[in-house]
Design an enzyme around this catalytic site. Sequence first.
Site, PDB file in Angstrom:
ATOM      1  N   GLU A  26      36.377  38.556  37.752  1.00 36.21           N
ATOM      2  CA  GLU A  26      37.335  37.467  37.980  1.00 36.21           C
ATOM      3  C   GLU A  26      36.652  36.176  38.430  1.00 36.21           C
ATOM      4  OE1 GLU A  26      38.831  36.845  41.683  1.00 36.21           O
ATOM      5  OE2 GLU A  26      38.696  38.925  42.386  1.00 36.21           O
ATOM      6  N   LYS A 162      40.763  43.146  51.757  1.00 40.06           N
ATOM      7  CA  LYS A 162      40.004  42.352  52.715  1.00 40.06           C
ATOM      8  C   LYS A 162      40.496  42.619  54.124  1.00 40.06           C
ATOM      9  CE  LYS A 162      39.423  38.792  49.313  1.00 40.06           C
ATOM     10  NZ  LYS A 162      40.572  39.217  48.518  1.00 40.06           N
TER      11      LYS A 162
HETATM   12  N1  PSU Z   1      37.327  39.537  46.365  1.00 43.04           N
HETATM   13  C1  PSU Z   1      36.399  38.805  47.040  1.00 43.04           C
HETATM   14  N2  PSU Z   1      36.676  37.471  47.266  1.00 43.04           N
HETATM   15  C2  PSU Z   1      37.831  36.874  46.807  1.00 43.04           C
HETATM   16  C3  PSU Z   1      38.803  37.661  46.096  1.00 43.04           C
HETATM   17  C4  PSU Z   1      38.484  38.995  45.907  1.00 43.04           C
HETATM   18  O1  PSU Z   1      35.352  39.334  47.459  1.00 43.04           O
HETATM   19  O2  PSU Z   1      38.033  35.669  47.013  1.00 43.04           O
HETATM   20  C5  PSU Z   1      40.115  37.006  45.589  1.00 43.04           C
HETATM   21  C6  PSU Z   1      40.746  37.836  44.472  1.00 43.04           C
HETATM   22  O3  PSU Z   1      40.878  36.973  43.366  1.00 43.04           O
HETATM   23  C7  PSU Z   1      42.106  38.230  45.000  1.00 43.04           C
HETATM   24  C8  PSU Z   1      42.433  37.057  45.860  1.00 43.04           C
HETATM   25  O4  PSU Z   1      43.034  38.445  43.960  1.00 43.04           O
HETATM   26  O5  PSU Z   1      41.175  36.862  46.556  1.00 43.04           O
HETATM   27  C9  PSU Z   1      43.615  37.320  46.772  1.00 43.04           C
HETATM   28  O6  PSU Z   1      44.261  36.114  47.033  1.00 43.04           O
HETATM   29  P1  PSU Z   1      45.737  36.075  47.696  1.00 43.04           P
HETATM   30  O7  PSU Z   1      45.564  36.703  49.053  1.00 43.04           O
HETATM   31  O8  PSU Z   1      46.108  34.617  47.777  1.00 43.04           O
HETATM   32  O9  PSU Z   1      46.637  36.838  46.790  1.00 43.04           O
END
Ligand code: PSU
Length: 304
Positions: A26, A162
């Site tokens: 991604e 996370k």
């Molecule tokens: N994994 C990482 N760093 C990131 C992400 C994933 O190590 O920045 C990203 C992914 O694209 C995931 C997004 O879908 O963070 C989640 O964002 P949100 O909490 O706004 O849905």
Amino acid sequence: MTPTATHAQPPTAAAAPHGRRRVALETTLLVHGVPPEASRGLAKKLGDICRGEGAEPAVVGVVSGRAIVGMNGAELDVLLSAGAKQVPKLNSGNLGAVLFRGGHGATTVSATMELAARAGVSVFATGGLGGVHNGYDRRLDISADLGAFTRWPVAVVTSGVKSILDVAATRELLETLGVCVVGYQTDEFPAFYRRSLAGVGRVDARFDDVETLAKFVRFELARTNRGIVVCNPIPAEHELDAGDWARWLGEAEAKARAGGAAGRGVTPAVLAALHEVSGGATLRANVALVESNTSLAARIAARM
Ligand code: PSU
Ligand code: MN
């Protein structure tokens, strides 16, 4: 076969030109998740890891209104050069509007799953899923990533969610949605910078060898036509110390809050603040786990 996937012309072949299976990667992670000076090197490293394991990398993103599954260097460069301020984070909600208007975009897990699935790519590596944010009782901030698993038949290799999130609530919500969550050499649902957290809960099934895991992924994708969460904990030597982590998270959350982050801005703001207050330790851990996830995803894909 064209590497381009738009909703009007979804490509159908699953194999890369060389007959190798593709692994989706991604662009939100590259554009918004790590600092700009780290993103080019990381993109190259992830591509090398995929090829080294016998798979083909397929970086997913949107350039000038074209949804691309398998960006070339020049296309990725457009997004990396424009940077986080100019390139919006796309989830399933805003993907269509950016395609329609001809803009650029970095795809999160949900949008990457959608585009990968339409292009016939069924394995995807990321760092950590989005999930249920702390304080969800006051503001219902839950990532679109979770719902995407009920729609798109893609196995996503991830180090859990996370640990800036409410990890236990996220595990519960995956359970509620009936999403299949499996562990590679783990019984526990991992928390990104930590291999496990007390009280978070377990995976639905554990697999200890890649051969059987790949067989299961093929079986379950065909059976359900929905997504699978494949949990791969951060390599033990890169796991952050629990005390350091708790301290850094407190400082980073305060910093992100003071900066007024909201909505799609929350995750990138907290990650950036963490990289800063930890003196780069969280960034090194983040890079290590993404590399490890990419290697596992490529090994699964090569066996599909
Ligand atoms: N994994 C990482 N760093 C990131 C992400 C994933 O190590 O920045 C990203 C992914 O694209 C995931 C997004 O879908 O963070 C989640 O964002 P949100 O909490 O706004 O849905
Ligand atoms: Mn959110």
